[in-house]
Design a protein around this motif. Structure first.
Motif, PDB file in Angstrom:
ATOM      1  N   VAL A  56       0.848  -1.177   0.000  1.00 21.42           N
ATOM      2  CA  VAL A  56       0.000   0.000   0.000  1.00 21.42           C
ATOM      3  C   VAL A  56       0.890   1.235   0.000  1.00 21.42           C
ATOM      4  CG1 VAL A  56      -1.984  -1.090   1.116  1.00 21.42           C
ATOM      5  CG2 VAL A  56      -0.233   0.013   2.525  1.00 21.42           C
ATOM      6  N   TYR A  57       0.409   2.286  -0.659  1.00 20.03           N
ATOM      7  CA  TYR A  57       1.070   3.576  -0.622  1.00 20.03           C
ATOM      8  C   TYR A  57       0.284   4.447   0.344  1.00 20.03           C
ATOM      9  CZ  TYR A  57       4.375   3.161  -4.502  1.00 20.03           C
ATOM     10  OH  TYR A  57       5.428   2.809  -5.300  1.00 20.03           O
ATOM     11  N   VAL A  58       0.978   4.998   1.322  1.00 19.68           N
ATOM     12  CA  VAL A  58       0.305   5.897   2.252  1.00 19.68           C
ATOM     13  C   VAL A  58       0.733   7.312   1.873  1.00 19.68           C
ATOM     14  CG1 VAL A  58      -0.054   6.521   4.648  1.00 19.68           C
ATOM     15  CG2 VAL A  58       0.379   4.127   4.035  1.00 19.68           C
ATOM     16  N   GLN A  59      -0.246   8.163   1.581  1.00 20.87           N
ATOM     17  CA  GLN A  59       0.070   9.526   1.156  1.00 20.87           C
ATOM     18  C   GLN A  59      -0.868  10.496   1.841  1.00 20.87           C
ATOM     19  OE1 GLN A  59       1.225   9.381  -3.383  1.00 20.87           O
ATOM     20  NE2 GLN A  59      -0.667   8.298  -3.090  1.00 20.87           N
ATOM     21  N   SER A  76       1.848  15.285  -2.473  1.00 16.34           N
ATOM     22  CA  SER A  76       1.616  14.716  -1.133  1.00 16.34           C
ATOM     23  C   SER A  76       2.832  14.982  -0.245  1.00 16.34           C
ATOM     24  CB  SER A  76       1.385  13.203  -1.275  1.00 16.34           C
ATOM     25  OG  SER A  76       1.604  12.569  -0.043  1.00 16.34           O
ATOM     26  N   SER A  77       2.526  15.221   1.006  1.00 13.84           N
ATOM     27  CA  SER A  77       3.634  15.514   1.919  1.00 13.84           C
ATOM     28  C   SER A  77       3.343  14.982   3.331  1.00 13.84           C
ATOM     29  CB  SER A  77       3.842  17.033   1.963  1.00 13.84           C
ATOM     30  OG  SER A  77       4.835  17.341   2.896  1.00 13.84           O
ATOM     31  N   GLU A 235      -5.507   3.254   8.523  1.00 11.63           N
ATOM     32  CA  GLU A 235      -6.674   4.127   8.354  1.00 11.63           C
ATOM     33  C   GLU A 235      -7.252   4.579   9.690  1.00 11.63           C
ATOM     34  OE1 GLU A 235      -9.006   1.701   5.776  1.00 11.63           O
ATOM     35  OE2 GLU A 235      -8.102   2.544   3.956  1.00 11.63           O
ATOM     36  N   THR A 236      -7.263   3.686  10.699  1.00 11.89           N
ATOM     37  CA  THR A 236      -7.839   4.068  11.995  1.00 11.89           C
ATOM     38  C   THR A 236      -6.870   4.940  12.787  1.00 11.89           C
ATOM     39  OG1 THR A 236      -7.152   1.899  12.798  1.00 11.89           O
ATOM     40  CG2 THR A 236      -9.491   2.178  12.281  1.00 11.89           C
ATOM     41  N   ALA A 240      -6.122  11.168   8.645  1.00 14.71           N
ATOM     42  CA  ALA A 240      -5.802  12.231   7.673  1.00 14.71           C
ATOM     43  C   ALA A 240      -5.061  11.698   6.459  1.00 14.71           C
ATOM     44  CB  ALA A 240      -4.961  13.301   8.351  1.00 14.71           C
ATOM     45  N   LEU A 241      -4.506  10.502   6.584  1.00 17.69           N
ATOM     46  CA  LEU A 241      -3.723   9.957   5.470  1.00 17.69           C
ATOM     47  C   LEU A 241      -4.601   9.066   4.598  1.00 17.69           C
ATOM     48  CD1 LEU A 241      -0.453   9.003   7.350  1.00 17.69           C
ATOM     49  CD2 LEU A 241      -1.010  11.122   6.166  1.00 17.69           C
TER      50      LEU A 241
END
Lengths: 384, 173, 247
Positions: A56-59, A76-77, A235-236, A240-241
């Motif tokens: 997974v890419y977390v952005q 994305s930052s 996600e939990t 915000a990501l």
């Protein structure tokens, strides 16, 4: 049966025939080029999806920024500290995960395309997080030095010392005003990877003035079935990501491609219709001019289907010659536009366009052929 | 007319009777023989009127005379040549007379008469077209034939007109 | 002698802007094999309409047109087309050659439409070219030929499938009189030498005088019929003519 007459009629009005064929060449070459672009996108899509299996890419996405338009997102930052926390998350295999910084170095000439060259800052030793199953074909796969880079094929071509040649291992190249040494070359890969310049994360942050932030965190699950659990955790814990996995990517990219395909298909349909109308106009005029000749043929014993055959044949000759000439035209146009072409794809499209040419020829001739069939033998006796 | 033909030949150069006979026959496409009697009668008349005169008489004992044209003869010939022809003789149509008499006498069936007349004209036309084709290399003869053909074509068209008018005349009475 | 074509009280009515015009008003005629018939009449006499019906290009409004005993009105478009291809040759006033085909091909096309095998086509085209005196012109395009030569090609084309009937619509209408005479002599020759049945339609009595039988049309009806068999002695004709003019 009157094939020779069909040819002679076309030859009789050479200029008109040549201009009509030219129109068909232009239309079909446009059709071929668009087909080639669509095929290229399809391959790219398949390649990307392959490379994101189990990851997974977390952005952190800026609102309104569609992931599909610019992936990985260079806007994305994420703070490096927060990113580090993610690496230590539940079910994450830190060895095959990495922080990553994506910066576009060169934009593509193609519309809707990923960048021509994209800098990928990655943690040395964790290159596999980005590369997945793709391997290095030449040189080393690990960024040891601060100024080491690994190049994808397109990027290597871009930095080659001469036009059309790839940069080689050991060569030095200049990116954003700084010199780097090429230590490895990737095997042929889909576009995203082919355009990548892998360099150490810290170097990238410094060179591109992005200290303290990264674009994304690439997470690989420790267990094959652990992707879902890992996602839920991210996600939990960090609402915000945004998390992008293979499914979203497939879905998003597919959505974008669906729109694009619709657009291209609309263009293609229009092209075909224009080609049909062009031939139809020419044939309608040709029949109008030749009513007396057609009447004479009927008067001396030509059945309606013979007349039909003659008109359909004329129309088919125009469309088939147009298609045959469209291949070199298409190759030439591709060469001019992008300096490259995809011969196998065009050949395939070309074979398919023969079917389309026959369809164009037949459809375009229906109306004029009907008119020609309705010409009464008595029209041969009209005196002008 | 025959007198002018002879005057015309004499205007070119003096001739004796036999020369004149041959020259006329040749101009007519060799289809007709002219008899000497006609030639000598005409020459005698021309001499009497002062239009031609004897130039010399051969002394071979047979008295063969050579004639030449006089100044008066030349004037007469030129006046005749320059006079335009007025058509009146050729407008007289014998068939129209027959149609009129047929009508006055109360005989019907003008169409049958017209058809017979048409047949006669067509046969003549057929002969003349054949003649015109055969004598295409002789300018005066073919002109003569072509002229006759044109006249006959007009006559045939006129027969159609007769048919049309008489039909409406008969149907109205 | 057998009857090639026959009409029985045939009528042809045209509708024009709500008005009806009766071009042919009850014509009965019969043409025997080997005859040379001229149908002569002024424009508007119905001669062209009659010819179109004889040529299986138009159908009678009333009455019958029998070709070899078969009523043309009972045939469909395809059958009438095949009849035109094989049994009826047509010569046009305006020649109507295919402008893109040369002389040879213009003659050959009739045989292609008539389904004659290739080898026989070559043989017959050569014979026809010789017959109409255009062997040297075989490779010329129609636009490089004189009017008379074009009409000769058209006649050769009309004869190509050895039709039972040759129809000619004002065959000399676009030619000067001398060239026209050549065409009429050619038509008479194919009739007298080959026994070809010929029907010509014309407004020109001179052309009509070449026929063995002349039908005069006026207002859609036959107004007279004349037989003209046999040739006259031209020598005698000239004699008479000179007597009239110079005598």
């Amino acid at each position: 049966m009157l094939i020779d007459i069909a040819f002679k009629n076309l030859w009789q009005r050479r200029l008109r025939t040549i201009l009509t064929i030219l129109g068909i060449v232009v239309a079909v070459q446009l059709y071929l080029s668009i087909g080639s672009i669509m095929r290229w996108y399809d391959e790219d899509l398949q390649g990307r999806l392959l490379a994101f299996g189990g990851k997974v890419y977390v952005q952190r996405l800026v609102s309104g920024d569609l992931i599909s338009e610019d992936f990985p997102s260079s806007s994305s930052s994420i703070d490096t500290e927060m990113a580090q926390e993610l690496l230590g998350g539940e079910g994450v295999d830190p060895q095959t995960s990495s922080l990553a910084l994506f910066v576009t170095v060169e934009r593509s000439l193609r519309p809707f395309s990923p960048p021509l060259v994209i800098a990928v800052g990655i943690q040395p030793g964790h290159e596999g997080a980005f590369l997945g199953t793709f391997a290095v074909s030449d040189g080393a796969a690990v960024l040891r030095g601060e100024r080491d880079v690994i190049l994808g094929r397109d990027a290597a071509l871009h930095y080659g010392s001469r036009e059309g040649e790839m940069a080689t291992v050991g060569e030095t190249i200049v990116i954003a005003g700084e010199t780097f040494t090429v230590i490895g070359l990737l095997e042929p890969t889909p576009t995203l990877f082919a355009s990548a310049v892998l360099l150490p994360l810290e170097t990238a942050q410094r060179v591109f003035d992005r200290q303290g932030t990264v674009s994304a965190v690439i997470l690989t699950a420790r267990e094959v079935g652990g992707v879902a659990a890992m996602r839920t955790w991210v996600e939990t814990t960090y609402p915000a990501l945004s998390v992008t996995g293979q499914e979203e990517l497939a879905q998003n990219v597919e959505e974008m491609y669906a729109n694009m395909r619709l657009f291209f298909n609309a263009i293609n349909t229009t092209i075909i219709l224009v080609a049909i109308v062009v031939i139809m106009i020419v044939m309608v005029v040709a029949v109008m001019e030749r009513r007396r000749e057609i009447g004479t043929l009927r008067a001396i014993g030509a059945r309606k289907r013979v007349i039909l055959g003659m008109i359909v044949t004329e129309s088919l000759i125009i469309s088939l010659i147009g298609v045959i000439l469209a291949l070199p035209a298409s190759i030439g146009m591709n060469q001019l536009a992008w300096g490259s072409f995809y011969p196998s794809e065009i050949l395939l499209e070309w074979l398919r366009s023969f079917g389309i040419a026959i369809a164009i020829g037949v459809l375009a001739s229906l109306l004029p052929a009907l008119q020609a069939m309705r010409v009464d033998p008595l029209e041969s006796l009209r005196y002008e | 007319m025959f007198a002018y033909t002879i005057l015309g030949l004499l205007a070119r150069q003096p001739h004796h009777g036999y020369d004149l006979k041959r020259a006329i026959e040749q101009a007519l496409g060799g289809s007709r023989e002219i008899n000497f009697g006609q030639i000598y009668t005409t020459l005698g008349r021309l001499e009497r009127d002062g239009l031609a005169e004897v130039q010399s008489e051969a002394d071979d004992g047979r008295g063969k005379k050579t004639y030449r044209i006089t100044a008066a003869g030349r004037r007469e010939l030129e006046a005749w040549l320059d006079q335009p022809v007025v058509k009146n003789e050729s407008f007289k149509d014998a068939f129209l007379v027959k149609l009129i008499v047929r009508h006055l006498a109360g005989y019907g069936d003008a169409l049958a008469a017209i058809t017979r007349q048409r047949q006669a004209y067509l046969k003549q036309l057929r002969g003349l077209t054949a003649l015109a084709a055969e004598k295409a290399d002789q300018p005066f003869v073919s002109l003569l034939a072509e002229g006759a053909i044109l006249h006959l074509q007009a006559d045939l068209r006129w027969l159609d007109l007769c048919d049309e008018r008489l039909e409406s005349l008969e149907s109205s009475s | 002698m057998s009857t090639i074509i026959e009409t029985r009280n045939v009528h042809r009515v045209f509708g024009l802007n709500g008005m009806t015009v009766e071009a042919v008003r009850g014509i009965s005629l019969a043409v025997q094999a080997g005859e040379f018939v001229a149908i002569v009449g002024p424009s508007g006499s119905g001669k062209s309409s009659l010819l179109h019906m004889l040529g299986a290009m138009d159908r009678a409004s009333q009455g019958e047109v029998l070709f070899e005993g078969q009523d043309l009105a009972r045939l469909g478009d395809g059958q009438r087309t095949d009849l035109r291809a094989s049994k009826i040759g047509f010569v046009f006033q305006t020649f109507n050659l295919m402008p893109t085909l040369n002389v040879y091909e213009n003659i050959e096309i009739a045989m292609r439409l008539g389904g004659v095998p290739r080898r026989e086509r070559r043989q017959r085209t050569g014979d026809l070219l010789a017959k109409v005196g255009l062997t040297q012109r075989a490779r010329h395009l129609p636009r490089h030929l004189s009017g008379g030569e074009r009409q000769r090609v058209a006649i050769a084309r009309a004869l190509a499938n050895r039709p039972r009937l040759l129809l000619a619509d004002e065959p000399t209408g676009n030619l000067d009189s001398r060239t026209g005479t050549g065409i009429l002599e050619l038509l008479r020759a194919v009739c007298s030498q080959d026994g070809q049945t010929v029907i010509i339609v014309t407004h020109d009595f001179r052309a009509a005088s070449y026929a063995d039988r002349v039908l005069v049309l006026r207002d859609g009806r036959i107004r007279g019929e004349t037989r003209l068999q046999g040739d006259l002695d031209t020598h005698q004709v000239l004699g008479q003519l000179l007597e009239l003019e110079l005598g």
